[in-house]
Design a protein around this motif. Structure first.
Motif, PDB file in Angstrom:
ATOM      1  N   TYR A 175       0.836  -1.210   0.000  1.00  0.00           N
ATOM      2  CA  TYR A 175       0.000   0.000   0.000  1.00  0.00           C
ATOM      3  C   TYR A 175       0.864   1.250   0.000  1.00  0.00           C
ATOM      4  O   TYR A 175       0.539   2.240  -0.673  1.00  0.00           O
ATOM      5  CB  TYR A 175      -0.930   0.023   1.208  1.00  0.00           C
ATOM      6  CG  TYR A 175      -2.060  -0.982   1.144  1.00  0.00           C
ATOM      7  CD1 TYR A 175      -2.635  -1.364  -0.049  1.00  0.00           C
ATOM      8  CD2 TYR A 175      -2.564  -1.556   2.307  1.00  0.00           C
ATOM      9  CE1 TYR A 175      -3.662  -2.288  -0.106  1.00  0.00           C
ATOM     10  CE2 TYR A 175      -3.596  -2.475   2.265  1.00  0.00           C
ATOM     11  CZ  TYR A 175      -4.145  -2.842   1.059  1.00  0.00           C
ATOM     12  OH  TYR A 175      -5.170  -3.743   1.018  1.00  0.00           O
ATOM     13  N   ALA A 176       1.980   1.226   0.765  1.00  0.00           N
ATOM     14  CA  ALA A 176       2.867   2.394   0.817  1.00  0.00           C
ATOM     15  C   ALA A 176       3.489   2.649  -0.547  1.00  0.00           C
ATOM     16  O   ALA A 176       3.571   3.799  -1.000  1.00  0.00           O
ATOM     17  CB  ALA A 176       3.948   2.188   1.876  1.00  0.00           C
ATOM     18  N   VAL A 177       3.938   1.587  -1.219  1.00  0.00           N
ATOM     19  CA  VAL A 177       4.516   1.733  -2.560  1.00  0.00           C
ATOM     20  C   VAL A 177       3.461   2.283  -3.518  1.00  0.00           C
ATOM     21  O   VAL A 177       3.724   3.222  -4.289  1.00  0.00           O
ATOM     22  CB  VAL A 177       5.081   0.379  -3.062  1.00  0.00           C
ATOM     23  CG1 VAL A 177       5.391   0.424  -4.533  1.00  0.00           C
ATOM     24  CG2 VAL A 177       6.311  -0.011  -2.247  1.00  0.00           C
ATOM     25  N   GLU A 178       2.274   1.696  -3.436  1.00  0.00           N
ATOM     26  CA  GLU A 178       1.185   2.157  -4.307  1.00  0.00           C
ATOM     27  C   GLU A 178       0.846   3.623  -4.023  1.00  0.00           C
ATOM     28  O   GLU A 178       0.637   4.421  -4.944  1.00  0.00           O
ATOM     29  CB  GLU A 178      -0.047   1.275  -4.100  1.00  0.00           C
ATOM     30  CG  GLU A 178      -1.194   1.581  -5.029  1.00  0.00           C
ATOM     31  CD  GLU A 178      -2.391   0.676  -4.790  1.00  0.00           C
ATOM     32  OE1 GLU A 178      -3.528   1.162  -4.988  1.00  0.00           O
ATOM     33  OE2 GLU A 178      -2.199  -0.496  -4.400  1.00  0.00           O
ATOM     34  N   LEU A 179       0.826   4.010  -2.753  1.00  0.00           N
ATOM     35  CA  LEU A 179       0.537   5.391  -2.387  1.00  0.00           C
ATOM     36  C   LEU A 179       1.612   6.327  -2.925  1.00  0.00           C
ATOM     37  O   LEU A 179       1.304   7.393  -3.478  1.00  0.00           O
ATOM     38  CB  LEU A 179       0.435   5.519  -0.864  1.00  0.00           C
ATOM     39  CG  LEU A 179       0.184   6.923  -0.317  1.00  0.00           C
ATOM     40  CD1 LEU A 179      -1.166   7.456  -0.805  1.00  0.00           C
ATOM     41  CD2 LEU A 179       0.238   6.918   1.200  1.00  0.00           C
ATOM     42  N   ARG A 180       2.871   5.933  -2.791  1.00  0.00           N
ATOM     43  CA  ARG A 180       3.953   6.768  -3.321  1.00  0.00           C
ATOM     44  C   ARG A 180       3.828   6.916  -4.840  1.00  0.00           C
ATOM     45  O   ARG A 180       4.033   8.002  -5.386  1.00  0.00           O
ATOM     46  CB  ARG A 180       5.317   6.185  -2.933  1.00  0.00           C
ATOM     47  CG  ARG A 180       5.716   6.491  -1.494  1.00  0.00           C
ATOM     48  CD  ARG A 180       7.189   6.173  -1.231  1.00  0.00           C
ATOM     49  NE  ARG A 180       7.548   4.765  -1.370  1.00  0.00           N
ATOM     50  CZ  ARG A 180       7.412   3.850  -0.413  1.00  0.00           C
ATOM     51  NH1 ARG A 180       6.946   4.197   0.771  1.00  0.00           N
ATOM     52  NH2 ARG A 180       7.768   2.607  -0.631  1.00  0.00           N
ATOM     53  N   GLU A 181       3.500   5.808  -5.495  1.00  0.00           N
ATOM     54  CA  GLU A 181       3.325   5.874  -6.949  1.00  0.00           C
ATOM     55  C   GLU A 181       2.167   6.811  -7.309  1.00  0.00           C
ATOM     56  O   GLU A 181       2.282   7.634  -8.217  1.00  0.00           O
ATOM     57  CB  GLU A 181       3.060   4.477  -7.518  1.00  0.00           C
ATOM     58  CG  GLU A 181       4.283   3.579  -7.490  1.00  0.00           C
ATOM     59  CD  GLU A 181       3.962   2.144  -7.890  1.00  0.00           C
ATOM     60  OE1 GLU A 181       2.771   1.816  -8.133  1.00  0.00           O
ATOM     61  OE2 GLU A 181       4.913   1.343  -7.958  1.00  0.00           O
ATOM     62  N   ARG A 182       1.056   6.715  -6.599  1.00  0.00           N
ATOM     63  CA  ARG A 182      -0.090   7.589  -6.866  1.00  0.00           C
ATOM     64  C   ARG A 182       0.263   9.048  -6.580  1.00  0.00           C
ATOM     65  O   ARG A 182      -0.138   9.943  -7.322  1.00  0.00           O
ATOM     66  CB  ARG A 182      -1.300   7.168  -6.018  1.00  0.00           C
ATOM     67  CG  ARG A 182      -1.941   5.904  -6.517  1.00  0.00           C
ATOM     68  CD  ARG A 182      -3.164   5.554  -5.710  1.00  0.00           C
ATOM     69  NE  ARG A 182      -3.790   4.347  -6.205  1.00  0.00           N
ATOM     70  CZ  ARG A 182      -4.927   3.873  -5.750  1.00  0.00           C
ATOM     71  NH1 ARG A 182      -5.562   4.515  -4.776  1.00  0.00           N
ATOM     72  NH2 ARG A 182      -5.438   2.776  -6.251  1.00  0.00           N
ATOM     73  N   GLN A 183       0.993   9.277  -5.457  1.00  0.00           N
ATOM     74  CA  GLN A 183       1.392  10.648  -5.135  1.00  0.00           C
ATOM     75  C   GLN A 183       2.305  11.203  -6.226  1.00  0.00           C
ATOM     76  O   GLN A 183       2.190  12.365  -6.619  1.00  0.00           O
ATOM     77  CB  GLN A 183       2.080  10.691  -3.767  1.00  0.00           C
ATOM     78  CG  GLN A 183       1.137  10.530  -2.600  1.00  0.00           C
ATOM     79  CD  GLN A 183       1.858  10.413  -1.262  1.00  0.00           C
ATOM     80  OE1 GLN A 183       3.015  10.010  -1.209  1.00  0.00           O
ATOM     81  NE2 GLN A 183       1.151  10.762  -0.196  1.00  0.00           N
ATOM     82  N   SER A 184       3.200  10.355  -6.730  1.00  0.00           N
ATOM     83  CA  SER A 184       4.109  10.777  -7.789  1.00  0.00           C
ATOM     84  C   SER A 184       3.319  11.108  -9.057  1.00  0.00           C
ATOM     85  O   SER A 184       3.560  12.138  -9.693  1.00  0.00           O
ATOM     86  CB  SER A 184       5.125   9.673  -8.070  1.00  0.00           C
ATOM     87  OG  SER A 184       5.965  10.028  -9.139  1.00  0.00           O
ATOM     88  N   ARG A 185       2.358  10.256  -9.416  1.00  0.00           N
ATOM     89  CA  ARG A 185       1.523  10.528 -10.600  1.00  0.00           C
ATOM     90  C   ARG A 185       0.698  11.794 -10.399  1.00  0.00           C
ATOM     91  O   ARG A 185       0.536  12.598 -11.325  1.00  0.00           O
ATOM     92  CB  ARG A 185       0.615   9.334 -10.897  1.00  0.00           C
ATOM     93  CG  ARG A 185       1.348   8.175 -11.546  1.00  0.00           C
ATOM     94  CD  ARG A 185       0.396   7.146 -12.144  1.00  0.00           C
ATOM     95  NE  ARG A 185      -0.584   6.622 -11.211  1.00  0.00           N
ATOM     96  CZ  ARG A 185      -0.453   5.503 -10.506  1.00  0.00           C
ATOM     97  NH1 ARG A 185       0.649   4.790 -10.643  1.00  0.00           N
ATOM     98  NH2 ARG A 185      -1.391   5.118  -9.682  1.00  0.00           N
ATOM     99  N   LEU A 186       0.174  11.979  -9.160  1.00  0.00           N
ATOM    100  CA  LEU A 186      -0.606  13.177  -8.863  1.00  0.00           C
ATOM    101  C   LEU A 186       0.260  14.427  -9.012  1.00  0.00           C
ATOM    102  O   LEU A 186      -0.162  15.427  -9.605  1.00  0.00           O
ATOM    103  CB  LEU A 186      -1.195  13.090  -7.455  1.00  0.00           C
ATOM    104  CG  LEU A 186      -2.004  14.295  -6.974  1.00  0.00           C
ATOM    105  CD1 LEU A 186      -3.224  14.527  -7.875  1.00  0.00           C
ATOM    106  CD2 LEU A 186      -2.447  14.102  -5.530  1.00  0.00           C
ATOM    107  N   GLU A 187       1.491  14.346  -8.499  1.00  0.00           N
ATOM    108  CA  GLU A 187       2.391  15.482  -8.597  1.00  0.00           C
ATOM    109  C   GLU A 187       2.718  15.774 -10.062  1.00  0.00           C
ATOM    110  O   GLU A 187       2.722  16.937 -10.483  1.00  0.00           O
ATOM    111  CB  GLU A 187       3.676  15.184  -7.813  1.00  0.00           C
ATOM    112  CG  GLU A 187       4.609  16.368  -7.698  1.00  0.00           C
ATOM    113  CD  GLU A 187       5.827  16.035  -6.860  1.00  0.00           C
ATOM    114  OE1 GLU A 187       6.935  16.345  -7.330  1.00  0.00           O
ATOM    115  OE2 GLU A 187       5.662  15.475  -5.751  1.00  0.00           O
TER     116      GLU A 187
END
Length: 136
Positions: free
Chosen positions: A95-107
């Motif tokens: 979940y943390a990896v997925e969250l970081r990936e989503r945050q990166s895509r959001l950014e």
């Protein structure tokens, strides 16, 4: 009369002697019974001690077995908890990896939006300037 008196005393002495022998025999028999009872009592104490020791041994054995069983259950539960913990931690890591990936895509998306907004403003300014120059 003296002879009779002596005879009575002799009979009384013999009778007393007979009673004394009977009492001595009874006393000896009683002493033997007491000795026998003491020996039996001692044997019963020894036997009871052996029985008590055997009971203590059995109880200790049962307690040891119960302790082994409880330790086994404890370690089994601990291992199950550890496995569950590791599984949950793995899931949290995913979940943390997925969250970081989503945050990166959001950014990246936000940066793209800002870039496109800047481009839109620039194009609008350019259109206005070209519109003014065409209008003149």
């Amino acid at each position: 009369t003296a002879q009779r008196y002596i005879e009575e005393w002799r009979t009384a002495a013999e009778h007393s002697n007979f009673e004394m022998m009977a009492l001595r025999t009874a006393l000896d028999n009683s002493a033997a019974m007491v000795q026998n009872l003491e020996e039996r009592c001692e044997q019963q104490h020894k036997q009871q001690f052996r029985v008590d020791e055997a009971k203590r041994g059995m109880v200790q054995s049962l307690l040891d077995e119960q302790a082994r069983s409880l330790r086994g259950e404890y370690w089994g539960d601990l291992e199950a908890s550890r496995s569950q913990y590791e599984g949950e931690m793995g899931e949290l890591r995913r979940y943390a990896v997925e969250l970081r990936e989503r945050q990166s895509r959001l950014e990246q998306t936000q940066q793209s939006v800002v870039f496109l907004q800047e481009q839109t403003v620039g194009l609008e300014v350019q259109l206005q300037q070209e519109g003014l120059s065409c209008a003149r």
